[in-house]
Design an enzyme around this catalytic site. Structure first.
Site, mmCIF file in Angstrom:
data_model
loop_
_atom_site.group_PDB
_atom_site.id
_atom_site.type_symbol
_atom_site.label_atom_id
_atom_site.label_comp_id
_atom_site.label_asym_id
_atom_site.label_seq_id
_atom_site.Cartn_x
_atom_site.Cartn_y
_atom_site.Cartn_z
ATOM 1 N N SER A 32 -13.034 10.774 49.537
ATOM 2 C CA SER A 32 -14.413 10.447 49.913
ATOM 3 C C SER A 32 -14.710 10.618 51.398
ATOM 4 O O SER A 32 -15.882 10.609 51.799
ATOM 5 C CB SER A 32 -14.757 9.015 49.491
ATOM 6 O OG SER A 32 -15.004 8.954 48.109
ATOM 7 N N TYR B 23 -17.420 20.244 44.972
ATOM 8 C CA TYR B 23 -17.211 18.837 45.313
ATOM 9 C C TYR B 23 -15.763 18.422 45.068
ATOM 10 O O TYR B 23 -15.138 17.758 45.908
ATOM 11 C CB TYR B 23 -18.175 17.957 44.510
ATOM 12 C CG TYR B 23 -18.008 16.479 44.763
ATOM 13 C CD1 TYR B 23 -18.419 15.919 45.971
ATOM 14 C CD2 TYR B 23 -17.438 15.643 43.811
ATOM 15 C CE1 TYR B 23 -18.268 14.561 46.211
ATOM 16 C CE2 TYR B 23 -17.282 14.288 44.040
ATOM 17 C CZ TYR B 23 -17.694 13.749 45.241
ATOM 18 O OH TYR B 23 -17.541 12.405 45.485
ATOM 19 N N TYR C 2 -17.607 1.789 51.052
ATOM 20 C CA TYR C 2 -18.024 1.444 49.686
ATOM 21 C C TYR C 2 -18.822 0.138 49.706
ATOM 22 O O TYR C 2 -19.579 -0.122 50.640
ATOM 23 C CB TYR C 2 -16.813 1.352 48.758
ATOM 24 C CG TYR C 2 -15.994 2.613 48.694
ATOM 25 C CD1 TYR C 2 -16.585 3.847 48.454
ATOM 26 C CD2 TYR C 2 -14.615 2.586 48.885
ATOM 27 C CE1 TYR C 2 -15.834 5.012 48.388
ATOM 28 C CE2 TYR C 2 -13.852 3.746 48.820
ATOM 29 C CZ TYR C 2 -14.469 4.961 48.571
ATOM 30 O OH TYR C 2 -13.727 6.098 48.513
ATOM 31 N N VAL D 216 -10.053 7.205 48.539
ATOM 32 C CA VAL D 216 -9.061 6.601 47.656
ATOM 33 C C VAL D 216 -7.692 7.263 47.769
ATOM 34 O O VAL D 216 -6.726 6.805 47.159
ATOM 35 C CB VAL D 216 -9.533 6.596 46.183
ATOM 36 C CG1 VAL D 216 -10.745 5.710 46.010
ATOM 37 C CG2 VAL D 216 -9.783 8.006 45.677
#
Length: 305
Positions: free
Chosen positions: A62, A189, A241, A259
């Site tokens: 991310s 992505y 997050y 992650v």
């Protein structure tokens, strides 16, 4: 600084026992749960310091959302980007579809999966290969590391298990938020999330952001000051997050986690910081890394607030 970092890693290594490895992407389970490292680039004094596992390669996951946002803003301008994605924090998980269903509108912010898929779709390029090349070239320049590439095994694992992201993307496509070929956008992505870095690479990237978008080692402008300001702001409010508010209170610097165990952090005009610690907490953030950053912020008074 060197002694401080060594002490902080040693002090917080115990927290890795309480964390867990990300299992929804099976290839990530190969990481060593006990690893913990920090790398700091001091842009004022042109010095670099490190402790722990700083040269272990891991996938950016991310944290790539920061890269996608920078390129999308540079390509399209902020008005066009924020017509497609909001900039508001969310109390939901990073891969939640609930917000899209309930509000039936654009994603909350570019740091959750739905928003990042949208920003990735806005990156210019004639083909998917060209877009990936632009992403890789940006990261290589931002880290001063020409050897950065996609980890093929992680990419294939991401693609095979990415059904939640497919749900998000097709839902947004049906509502007119996402444009283009959905599978091509998702493939890009998945690849950008599978780019391999080290804590050292993240620290150098953080140093560029801390230096208003200019590389401290070559004075190359990688993004405008305005884009840099927007990105830092969104990192503060949304980068960790649904633990972003707590992180802002306890640490108080712009940061983005992944992650894979990485944390990209930046202290404006002072430091770029890279963390690696694949043992995660319940929010998906590096559990040891959070504690190291909290202690470092307290010791050096890093909070921007």
């Amino acid at each position: 600084m060197k002694n401080l970092l060594v002490n902080l890693v040693d002090k917080n290594k115990k927290y890795t026992e309480e964390g867990f490895l990300a299992s929804y992407i099976p290839a990530l389970l190969k990481a060593n749960k006990d690893d913990l490292g920090i790398y700091v680039v001091d842009i004022k004094n042109n010095e670099e310091y490190w402790a722990g596992e700083c040269d272990v390669k891991f996938t950016i996951q991310s944290i790539s959302k920061v890269v996608g946002l920078i390129i999308a803003l540079s390509d399209n301008g902020r008005d066009a980007v924020f017509k497609k994605v909001n900039v508001e924090p969310t109390g939901m998980g990073f891969n939640s579809i609930v917000n899209l269903e309930i509000r039936d509108e654009k994603p909350y912010n570019p740091m959750i999966n739905a928003g990042a898929i949208v920003t990735t779709s806005l990156i210019y390029g004639e083909t998917e290969e060209r877009k990936l090349e632009r992403i890789l070239n940006f990261i290589r320049r931002a880290t001063n590391n020409e050897d950065i590439n996609v980890n093929q095994e992680i990419y294939e694992s991401e693609k095979e298990t990415g059904d939640r992201n497919r749900s998000l993307a097709y839902f947004m496509k049906s509502n007119g938020i996402l444009e283009g070929n959905v599978e091509e956008v998702l493939d890009l992505y998945f690849k950008q999330c599978s780019i391999e870095v080290t804590a050292k690479d993240l620290a150098r990237f953080g140093a560029v952001i801390a230096n208003d978008g200019i590389t401290p080692w070559g004075n190359e402008v990688l993004m405008s000051r305005e884009v840099c300001r927007i990105v830092k702001t969104i990192m503060v409010t949304c980068g960790m997050y649904d633990a972003s508010g707590e992180f802002a209170v306890q640490v108080g610097i712009p940061a983005k986690s992944g992650v894979g165990g990485g944390i990209l952090a930046t202290v404006p005009r002072r430091y770029g910081i890279g963390i690696y610690g694949p043992a995660l907490d319940q929010k998906g953030n590096s559990i040891g890394g959070i504690h190291v950053l909290k202690n470092l912020s307290e010791e050096l008074e890093l909070s921007i607030f």
